[in-house]
Design a protein around this motif. Structure first.
Motif, mmCIF file in Angstrom:
data_model
loop_
_atom_site.group_PDB
_atom_site.id
_atom_site.type_symbol
_atom_site.label_atom_id
_atom_site.label_comp_id
_atom_site.label_asym_id
_atom_site.label_seq_id
_atom_site.Cartn_x
_atom_site.Cartn_y
_atom_site.Cartn_z
ATOM 1 N N GLU A 86 65.715 25.278 37.260
ATOM 2 C CA GLU A 86 66.480 26.448 36.836
ATOM 3 C C GLU A 86 65.992 27.754 37.472
ATOM 4 O O GLU A 86 66.397 28.834 37.058
ATOM 5 C CB GLU A 86 66.458 26.566 35.300
ATOM 6 C CG GLU A 86 65.098 26.895 34.706
ATOM 7 C CD GLU A 86 64.148 25.703 34.561
ATOM 8 O OE1 GLU A 86 62.992 25.938 34.185
ATOM 9 O OE2 GLU A 86 64.534 24.556 34.842
ATOM 10 N N LEU A 87 65.165 27.648 38.510
ATOM 11 C CA LEU A 87 64.658 28.845 39.187
ATOM 12 C C LEU A 87 65.836 29.637 39.746
ATOM 13 O O LEU A 87 66.619 29.119 40.540
ATOM 14 C CB LEU A 87 63.706 28.428 40.313
ATOM 15 C CG LEU A 87 62.843 29.521 40.919
ATOM 16 C CD1 LEU A 87 61.912 30.115 39.868
ATOM 17 C CD2 LEU A 87 62.032 28.959 42.072
ATOM 18 N N PRO A 88 66.012 30.893 39.301
ATOM 19 C CA PRO A 88 67.195 31.652 39.734
ATOM 20 C C PRO A 88 67.140 32.024 41.218
ATOM 21 O O PRO A 88 66.061 32.104 41.806
ATOM 22 C CB PRO A 88 67.164 32.910 38.856
ATOM 23 C CG PRO A 88 65.819 32.983 38.267
ATOM 24 C CD PRO A 88 65.187 31.624 38.358
ATOM 25 N N PRO A 89 68.307 32.255 41.815
ATOM 26 C CA PRO A 89 68.339 32.691 43.217
ATOM 27 C C PRO A 89 67.553 33.993 43.386
ATOM 28 O O PRO A 89 67.485 34.804 42.474
ATOM 29 C CB PRO A 89 69.831 32.921 43.492
ATOM 30 C CG PRO A 89 70.552 32.199 42.418
ATOM 31 C CD PRO A 89 69.636 32.153 41.235
ATOM 32 N N GLY A 90 66.970 34.159 44.558
ATOM 33 C CA GLY A 90 66.230 35.384 44.836
ATOM 34 C C GLY A 90 65.131 35.144 45.854
ATOM 35 O O GLY A 90 64.981 34.062 46.406
ATOM 36 N N ARG A 91 64.352 36.190 46.091
ATOM 37 C CA ARG A 91 63.246 36.148 47.049
ATOM 38 C C ARG A 91 61.940 36.039 46.266
ATOM 39 O O ARG A 91 61.709 36.805 45.327
ATOM 40 C CB ARG A 91 63.272 37.415 47.892
ATOM 41 C CG ARG A 91 62.291 37.428 49.033
ATOM 42 C CD ARG A 91 62.464 38.749 49.814
ATOM 43 N NE ARG A 91 61.612 38.810 50.949
ATOM 44 C CZ ARG A 91 61.967 38.459 52.189
ATOM 45 N NH1 ARG A 91 63.188 38.042 52.425
ATOM 46 N NH2 ARG A 91 61.112 38.558 53.183
ATOM 47 N N TYR A 92 61.111 35.088 46.664
ATOM 48 C CA TYR A 92 59.844 34.838 45.994
ATOM 49 C C TYR A 92 58.703 34.918 46.998
ATOM 50 O O TYR A 92 58.856 34.551 48.152
ATOM 51 C CB TYR A 92 59.852 33.433 45.358
ATOM 52 C CG TYR A 92 60.851 33.313 44.244
ATOM 53 C CD1 TYR A 92 60.473 33.541 42.923
ATOM 54 C CD2 TYR A 92 62.172 33.001 44.507
ATOM 55 C CE1 TYR A 92 61.396 33.441 41.891
ATOM 56 C CE2 TYR A 92 63.104 32.908 43.477
ATOM 57 C CZ TYR A 92 62.711 33.124 42.183
ATOM 58 O OH TYR A 92 63.620 33.039 41.168
ATOM 59 N N ARG A 93 57.552 35.428 46.535
ATOM 60 C CA ARG A 93 56.360 35.433 47.374
ATOM 61 C C ARG A 93 55.688 34.071 47.261
ATOM 62 O O ARG A 93 55.689 33.457 46.197
ATOM 63 C CB ARG A 93 55.412 36.534 46.904
ATOM 64 C CG ARG A 93 55.979 37.912 47.201
ATOM 65 C CD ARG A 93 55.192 39.070 46.631
ATOM 66 N NE ARG A 93 53.758 38.936 46.686
ATOM 67 C CZ ARG A 93 52.952 39.414 45.736
ATOM 68 N NH1 ARG A 93 53.440 40.039 44.692
ATOM 69 N NH2 ARG A 93 51.662 39.272 45.844
#
Length: 168
Positions: free
Chosen positions: A90-97
């Motif tokens: 369920e990790l939402p869309p987006g930019r992750y480090r």
């Protein structure tokens, strides 16, 4: 010779590659490669942690593995290893480090890495960021785009059309 990015007591990080997200029956994973060279044979308790961090700084995924796992490290050995970091489905869309850290498995003490060029030592290595794309919009099956008309109603409409066509 390879370009050295970061130097540790036991290992050098030669390259940072972007990871890839894969999904299989076992779950959703970040497959994160790291390109290493052994300065000397690392101690048995040397461990690697890989973190996935959201925009607020919270760790949303983590993998901890022994560095020696399955590799016969010898001085000057150069290898690329891929690490599978489990990601929440369920990790939402987006930019992750994406970050990596080397530490002692026995006592948890974090190892410092020094830049190959000038600079202060670090304890967390920043890897290329991870982009989670929005889930693709599913295309509806043709049967879902049109309302269902029961066969009996369809026959009744056909009969009315035929009747009207005969009345002209």
């Amino acid at each position: 010779p390879e370009d050295v990015l970061w130097i540790g007591d036991d290992l050098e990080v030669l390259r940072r590659f972007p990871g890839q997200v894969i999904e299989d029956a076992g779950g959703r994973w970040l497959v994160q490669p790291l390109h290493w060279r052994a300065v000397q044979t690392p101690p048995d308790d040397l461990a690697l942690a890989i973190y996935v961090v959201d925009q607020t700084g919270a760790r949303v995924a983590q993998l901890d593995v022994p560095v020696n796992g399955g590799i016969a490290w010898e001085p000057d050995l150069v290898t690329t290893l891929e690490y599978r970091v489990p990601l929440p489905r369920e990790l939402p869309p987006g930019r992750y480090r994406v970050q990596a850290q080397v530490y002692s498995w026995a006592d948890g003490k974090v190892k410092q890495l020094w830049p190959a060029t000038d600079g202060a030592p670090i304890v967390i290595l920043e890897l290329p960021p991870l982009e989670i794309a929005p889930a693709p919009v599913s295309q509806a099956h043709p049967s879902e785009r049109y309302p269902y008309v029961p066969v009996t109603a369809h026959r009744a409409l056909r009969a009315i059309c035929l009747m009207l066509a005969g009345a002209s």
